[in-house]
Design an enzyme around this catalytic site. Structure first.
Site, short mmCIF file in Angstrom:
data_model
loop_
_atom_site.label_atom_id
_atom_site.label_comp_id
_atom_site.label_asym_id
_atom_site.label_seq_id
_atom_site.Cartn_x
_atom_site.Cartn_y
_atom_site.Cartn_z
N ASP A 1 -4.63 -10.19 -8.06
CA ASP A 1 -4.96 -8.93 -9.22
C ASP A 1 -4.11 -8.29 -9.74
O ASP A 1 -3.51 -8.56 -10.96
CB ASP A 1 -6.44 -8.17 -8.42
CG ASP A 1 -5.82 -7.48 -7.40
OD1 ASP A 1 -4.94 -7.62 -6.79
OD2 ASP A 1 -6.72 -6.95 -6.68
N ARG B 1 0.39 3.87 -3.19
CA ARG B 1 -0.06 5.06 -2.97
C ARG B 1 0.80 6.16 -2.83
O ARG B 1 0.85 7.27 -3.25
CB ARG B 1 -0.94 5.04 -1.59
CG ARG B 1 -2.03 3.96 -1.99
CD ARG B 1 -3.15 3.85 -0.73
NE ARG B 1 -3.70 2.71 -0.53
CZ ARG B 1 -4.80 2.52 -0.11
NH1 ARG B 1 -5.68 3.66 0.57
NH2 ARG B 1 -5.56 1.46 -0.05
N GLU C 1 -12.57 -0.24 -9.70
CA GLU C 1 -12.25 -1.08 -10.71
C GLU C 1 -13.20 -1.18 -11.83
O GLU C 1 -13.02 -1.44 -13.00
CB GLU C 1 -12.12 -2.51 -10.09
CG GLU C 1 -10.84 -2.75 -9.25
CD GLU C 1 -10.91 -2.16 -7.78
OE1 GLU C 1 -12.04 -2.04 -7.37
OE2 GLU C 1 -9.96 -2.08 -7.19
N GLU D 1 0.91 -1.23 0.03
CA GLU D 1 0.05 -0.12 0.22
C GLU D 1 0.85 1.23 -0.15
O GLU D 1 0.40 2.15 -0.60
CB GLU D 1 -0.85 0.02 1.05
CG GLU D 1 -1.84 -1.07 1.43
CD GLU D 1 -3.07 -1.19 0.48
OE1 GLU D 1 -3.26 -0.10 -0.52
OE2 GLU D 1 -3.92 -2.12 0.29
N THR E 1 -1.14 0.67 -10.43
CA THR E 1 -2.38 0.17 -10.04
C THR E 1 -3.37 1.13 -8.87
O THR E 1 -4.60 0.84 -8.72
CB THR E 1 -2.16 -1.33 -9.19
OG1 THR E 1 -3.45 -1.98 -9.06
CG2 THR E 1 -1.60 -1.07 -7.60
C1 DMJ Z 1 -6.60 0.11 -4.89
O1 DMJ Z 1 -5.62 0.41 -3.79
C2 DMJ Z 1 -5.88 -0.48 -5.84
O2 DMJ Z 1 -6.50 -0.43 -7.09
C3 DMJ Z 1 -5.44 -1.89 -5.52
O3 DMJ Z 1 -4.59 -2.52 -6.73
C4 DMJ Z 1 -6.60 -2.74 -5.05
N1 DMJ Z 1 -7.53 -2.04 -4.20
C5 DMJ Z 1 -7.58 -0.85 -4.37
C6 DMJ Z 1 -8.95 -0.24 -4.85
O4 DMJ Z 1 -10.03 -1.02 -4.62
#
Ligand code: DMJ
Length: 504
Positions: free
Chosen positions: A267, A143, A402, A139, A490
């Site tokens: 994912d 982020r 998503e 995370e 992501t």
């Molecule tokens: C986000 O932090 C990112 O897209 C991550 O890859 C998956 N979860 C969250 C959003 O749902």
């Protein structure tokens, strides 16, 4: 053609004409300085209806931001119902402004410049990483590191590069395992990793884009070395039936479960294989991506529903298909379509374009089959259920991006206006049910089937980083963050594509 495209084209032409003679680092720096940062570049669609939708989304971002500033400045998240800040969870007991860092590029792209300057001031003068907190490596990477790197790439402001280096260095002790695969969390003050060696594929497999770019812009190879070691390990380890289980012991170097998923826990590993191929023309990554997608198909995990032949991607448990799809998995519609789009001569291009289009449609069905038109966290396919949650516990929505992310990618690739309409339907539903009050921020929902849903009182940082950015970009012209020049991490933080973007 926008001013940005002209400047990029001119600079790229300069690079291209001198391609035969390798440039040294100083010459590249000069070229980068000639590149005009992304600001006031328009991206406005000529259609007044689309302009109005874009302005609406910009106002959503302003409300989400202003409410955070008013009640939670410096905290990681806003609690929009309680009107207070929230800390804890993925960033431990820290107060490191996660919402601010995750919002930097969204504010800039939306030309909310006063708000952007405030966020930049926080990063330059207030943000303190010397905190005794154990944080998620994944995370923090997607982020914070991703947020800083995108801000650096679109503004050229070196404060972001320097802060990316600072926080990434604090993550490096996590890599001190027997295999070099990082532990899931690390204390940013002490470097302690704890003893849990069971790591998640989607976490240790989602570092590649940021670490490769960080090595490029600093000239320090250590970050690239870390993720190249992960890549080598994952390339060589045996994969049962070609599938990647979701958990691995980072000291023993062996898989620890038999659960496979393109949604939660798996994912973004698959996403980063494809996107590394786009970012760096990395053929090894492309091959591993193709093999992983083949494994989902060959193990009969790509299926259609009995009722209306809706395509979905099942999970696998102990070798058996589990017909369940998480909201998280819905990014894969866009991923499959993007993979086919960037490599049209690939043997699987037609198959993957079809999977992408149909799976995005299925995720849309999961939205429009609820009473709110917001999709649930989990949906199932049984004799009685088709793209619907199986219990109230599965009906929540935490402001995730998503489904809208796949609409955005599909719109950019196909130009089909239905994806804009689907995105608009979702945006209006979010405004109606997730807004915590007039002019206030946004909250997740406990039950997307209830027309007066209970709000969960959290404004997730990815709502500002991803959900609202994808919505804004789908109502902009394609040259604003062109997918030829940028690849989204992501968390929807755009990073430069090496072959076409001088900011790489
Ligand atoms: C986000 O932090 C990112 O897209 C991550 O890859 C998956 N979860 C969250 C959003 O749902």
């Amino acid at each position: 053609m926008t001013k940005l495209s002209i400047v990029v084209g001119f600079v790229f032409a300069l690079v291209a004409t001198s391609w035969a003679v390798p440039l040294d680092r100083n010459e590249i720096s000069k070229l980068k300085l000639a590149y005009k940062p992304l600001a006031n570049q328009g991206g406005e669609d000529p259609d007044p209806v689309i302009q109005a939708r874009r302005n609406f989304v910009k106002q959503m971002m302003k409300d989400a931001w202003d409410d955070y500033v008013r009640w939670a400045w410096g905290d990681n998240e806003l609690k929009p119902v309680s009107q207070t800040g929230q800390t804890g969870g993925i960033f431990g007991p820290s107060k490191i402004g996660a919402t601010i860092v995750d919002s930097l590029d969204t504010l800039y792209i939306m030309e909310l410049m006063q708000e952007y300057e405030m966020a930049r001031g926080y990063v330059a003068n207030e943000l303190d990483f010397e905190v005794n907190a154990t944080v998620s490596v994944f995370e923090t990477n997607i982020r914070f590191v991703g947020g800083f790197l995108a801000a650096y790439a679109i503004t050229q402001d070196t404060i972001y590069r320097d802060r990316a280096v600072e926080i990434t260095n604090k993550l490096l002790p996590a890599f001190n395992s027997t295999t070099g695969i990082p532990f899931g969390s690390v204390n940013v003050l002490t470097g302690e990793t704890g003893t849990n060696a069971n790591a998640v594929l989607a976490e240790f497999g989602t570092l590649h884009l940021e670490f490769m770019y960080l090595s490029e812009i600093t000239g320090n190879p250590i970050y690239a070395e870390k993720v190249q070691a992960i890549r080598k390990f994952l390339k060589e380890i045996e994969k049962p039936n070609g599938l990647y289980p979701n958990h691995l012991d980072v000291n023993q170097g062996r898989w620890t479960d038999d659960h496979v998923s393109i949604g939660a826990l798996g994912d973004s590993y698959y996403e980063y294989l494809l996107k590394a191929a786009i970012q760096l023309n990395d053929q090894e990554a492309r091959t591993m991506y193709d093999e992983a997608m083949d494994a989902f198909v060959n193990n009969d995990l790509v299926r259609v529903s009995r009722q209306n032949h809706l395509l979905y991607i099942a999970e696998s448990r102990a070798g058996f298909a589990d017909p369940v799809v998480g909201h998280l998995a819905c990014f894969a519609g866009g991923m499959f379509a993007l993979g086919a789009h960037v490599d049209p001569n690939n043997a699987n291009a037609d198959r993957d374009a079809e999977i992408g289009r149909n799976f995005t449609n299925t995720c849309h069905e999961s939205y429009i089959r609820t009473n709110t038109h917001i999709g649930p966290e989990i949906f199932r396919f049984t004799d009685n259920l088709e793209a619907e949650a199986g219990s109230d516990g599965e009906r929540g929505y935490i402001l995730r991006p998503e489904v809208i992310e796949s609409y955005f990618v599909m719109y950019r690739i196909t130009g089909d206006s239905k994806y804009r309409d689907w995105a608009w339907d979702a945006a209006q539903a979010i405004e109606r049910y997730s807004k915590a009050g007039p002019g206030r921020g946004y909250s997740g929902l406990r039950n997307t089937n209830s027309l007066s849903p209970v709000q969960d009182d959290v404004q997730q940082t990815f709502f500002l980083a991803e959900t609202l950015k994808y919505l804004y970009l789908i109502f902009s012209t394609n040259d604003l963050i062109s997918l030829d020049e940028w690849v989204m991490n992501t968390e929807c933080h755009p990073l430069p594509v090496k072959a076409t973007n001088p900011m790489y």
